[in-house]
Design an enzyme around this catalytic site. Structure first.
Site, PDB file in Angstrom:
ATOM      1  N   HIS A   1     -13.608  -2.133   4.840  1.00 46.82           N
ATOM      2  CA  HIS A   1     -13.790  -3.553   4.493  1.00 46.82           C
ATOM      3  C   HIS A   1     -15.153  -4.063   4.957  1.00 46.82           C
ATOM      4  CE1 HIS A   1      -9.973  -4.796   2.753  1.00 46.82           C
ATOM      5  NE2 HIS A   1      -9.298  -4.203   3.716  1.00 46.82           N
TER       6      HIS A   1
ATOM      7  N   CYS B   1      -2.898  -3.281   0.950  1.00 46.94           N
ATOM      8  CA  CYS B   1      -3.934  -4.115   1.548  1.00 46.94           C
ATOM      9  C   CYS B   1      -3.585  -5.579   1.314  1.00 46.94           C
ATOM     10  CB  CYS B   1      -5.283  -3.777   0.901  1.00 46.94           C
ATOM     11  SG  CYS B   1      -6.662  -4.749   1.528  1.00 46.94           S
TER      12      CYS B   1
ATOM     13  N   HIS C   1      -9.476   2.544   6.716  1.00 49.20           N
ATOM     14  CA  HIS C   1      -9.208   1.469   5.762  1.00 49.20           C
ATOM     15  C   HIS C   1      -9.882   0.177   6.223  1.00 49.20           C
ATOM     16  CE1 HIS C   1      -6.473  -0.867   2.935  1.00 49.20           C
ATOM     17  NE2 HIS C   1      -6.963  -1.808   3.736  1.00 49.20           N
ATOM     18  N   GLU C   2      -9.672  -0.183   7.505  1.00 50.13           N
ATOM     19  CA  GLU C   2     -10.222  -1.449   8.009  1.00 50.13           C
ATOM     20  C   GLU C   2     -11.758  -1.425   8.002  1.00 50.13           C
ATOM     21  OE1 GLU C   2      -8.333  -3.810   8.005  1.00 50.13           O
ATOM     22  OE2 GLU C   2      -6.498  -2.641   8.029  1.00 50.13           O
TER      23      GLU C   2
END
Ligand code: NI
Length: 177
Positions: free
Chosen positions: A146, A100, A142-143
């Site tokens: 955030h 990341c 994953h994105e």
């Protein structure tokens, strides 16, 4: 070219719930996306979420083009995804190495849903509705994490599978998201 500082883990701004975008195709949104693309490409990332540059909006970008340096990498279409909704299509999960841009030089083994539907809008407000699996599904999860203030180390099951890229020997080439 405008590259922005990428916030690193420990910064409280990475832990917020991102706010929905209500107006599309604006100068502000275009500027944000331009800065996100410039920043992601400058750092050779495969994805970036707006909160990583301190903008608390539900906006992510990602994509993997064919790259001779990563011949085995799955190609993922260059995507702008706004106000995403993720729906796992089965309970099946698989482990994969992630990095990341908010944790430079580090990597970890993270379980993610293998099959996934994601919905949202592009920068013009047009609907996106895709069913994906594998690496594409991993990058989206994953994105979008955030946007909920979740960084990948928070999902690592065994902290022995977390460390500095140049020290660990997982075999796989890992690109930052
Ligand atoms: Ni990330």
């Amino acid at each position: 070219m405008t590259t922005r500082e990428v916030l690193r883990m420990g910064d409280a701004r990475l832990l917020r719930q991102a706010e929905e975008v209500h107006v599309f195709d604006t100068a502000e949104l275009r500027e944000l996306l331009r800065d996100m693309r410039d920043t992601m490409h400058a750092k050779d990332g495969v994805g970036l979420a707006a909160p990583q540059i301190g903008v608390n909006l539900a906006v992510v970008i990602f994509g993997v083009d064919q790259n001779p340096r990563y011949p085995d990498a799955e190609v993922v279409p260059q995507t702008v995804l706004i106000n995403p909704v993720l729906t796992p299509l089965s309970e099946e999960m698989e482990d994969g190495w992630e990095g990341c841009l908010s944790l430079p030089g580090m990597r970890g083994l993270v379980p993610r849903y293998t099959h996934l539907r994601y919905q949202g809008c592009d920068e013009f407000g047009a609907l996106i509705d895709r069913t994906v699996s594998g690496f594409h599904a991993r990058v989206v999860q994953h994105e979008c994490d955030h946007l909920d203030g979740v960084l990948y180390p928070m999902r690592i099951l065994d902290m022995k599978d977390f460390g500095f890229s140049d020290v660990m020997h997982s075999g796989a080439e890992v690109r930052d998201e």
